[in-house]
Every structure is written in structure tokens, then in C-alpha cells.
Enzyme design. Sequence first.
Site, PDB file in Angstrom:
ATOM      1  N   ARG A  71       0.858  -1.186   0.000  1.00  0.00           N
ATOM      2  CA  ARG A  71       0.000   0.000   0.000  1.00  0.00           C
ATOM      3  C   ARG A  71       0.890   1.231   0.000  1.00  0.00           C
ATOM      4  O   ARG A  71       1.683   1.432   0.921  1.00  0.00           O
ATOM      5  CB  ARG A  71      -0.924  -0.005   1.222  1.00  0.00           C
ATOM      6  N   SER A  92     -12.620  -3.684   0.804  1.00  0.00           N
ATOM      7  CA  SER A  92     -12.768  -3.062   2.116  1.00  0.00           C
ATOM      8  C   SER A  92     -14.248  -2.867   2.404  1.00  0.00           C
ATOM      9  O   SER A  92     -14.989  -2.366   1.553  1.00  0.00           O
ATOM     10  CB  SER A  92     -12.064  -1.703   2.158  1.00  0.00           C
ATOM     11  N   LYS A 112      -6.732   5.801   8.232  1.00  0.00           N
ATOM     12  CA  LYS A 112      -8.061   6.145   7.712  1.00  0.00           C
ATOM     13  C   LYS A 112      -8.563   7.399   8.426  1.00  0.00           C
ATOM     14  O   LYS A 112      -9.511   7.364   9.197  1.00  0.00           O
ATOM     15  CB  LYS A 112      -9.039   4.986   7.929  1.00  0.00           C
TER      16      LYS A 112
END
Length: 212
Positions: free
Chosen positions: A42, A111, A140
Site C-alpha cells: 500500500r 474493504s 483512515k
Amino acid sequence: MVPDLSGARLYAILDLGYVPEPKIEEVTRALLEGGADVLQLRAKGHSEERILEFGKRTRPICRDAGVPFIVNDHPSLAVELDADGLHLGQDDGSLEEARKRIGPDRLLGRSTHSPTQAKQALEDGFDYIGFGPLFPTPTKKGRPGIGLENVEGVEQSVGMKIPVFCIGGIKRANLEDVISAGARRVVIVSDLLTASDVSSAVRQARLQITGS
């Protein structure tokens, strides 16, 4: 053939927000040596060219270890890197569109942030889901934690058919609570990547999850 994640319990993410670029290989090896069952690359905010470079440095390490290598967000890079799978957020397009781009033999993960989204991902045909964030997490920003109350229900419904990996703010310090809530599989990010001994941290987390 799509890789089998049925035995996977600990999903690690090589997040370039926590890992300095010169240490990519070192941290990847440490995660795998500690016992991570899956590794996702990521690299939010980086260009596709840079992510491709990162993937070329990490994919061979995963292949040598026999650990599935997942690319976050970018179908074209998943193909170019010959990744084992692609992970998509809620707003990253449909399964049908992604499947056309990556072919039938790669994992597709989604997700999800609620039981409704989790069930929808199952109905859509995703191979596994992330469920969370259970707790607030810097990865997040602005998204509140959804808590532990729905973990068991999602595990008993969706998790009986495809792997459910709980994610979001999970650390060794709260992992027992997550397991007690009904989780069987987890994603841990910052707690592993910022540990002074990454391999040891992974081993400790695995012991907490599996008991062995």
C-alpha cells in the site's frame, strides 16, 4: 488458480506511510519471517511508476516465501507485477470491472465498513474482505472506528463463506479483545511496522491469534 486464503490468519500491509523506502526489502522480509500469511503493498500518494518500482522489490521476496502478494488500488499494476491479488476500497470500482482487468486467477478483496457492505461484497463475488476500521486509525483519517459489536455476526455469516480480515487500529495491546469479539483473521499495520523488532512483533501477534 486463485490463491487459497482459507488458512490465512494474519494479513500484513507494507504501508509506505510507515516504511522508509530504503527499508522496503528489510521490512518485507521481517514481516514474512515473523509469519505473516499475506502481504499487501500500500503506497498512497505515490505515482504508479513508483509503486511499480516498490512492487518489483517486494514481489520476489513474497514469491520466494510462498506468501500471497496483494496490490492495493491499482489493477494494472497487479497485472504488471504478476501479483496474487488486488485489494479495492468501497469507491474503487466494481468486481466485474476489476475482474476483467486482472483476469480470473487473482484474488480480489474489498474493504467493507458495515455488515451490509460485508454481505454485499460476498454477494458480488469478492474472494475476501477487510472489515473495519474497528478502532480509529491514522491510516483512515476522519473515519470513526465501527467497534467490535458486529464482528461476530459478520464472521458467522460472511466469514463462513469467504475470509473476513478485521482491520483498523488493531494492535497487540487490543488483539485479545478483537479475538474475544469473534474475529478469526486480522490485519495489523502500524503496530508491526513501527516495532523495534518487526519479526518478533509478528510472531507475538500470531501467537495471540492462533495460540501457537
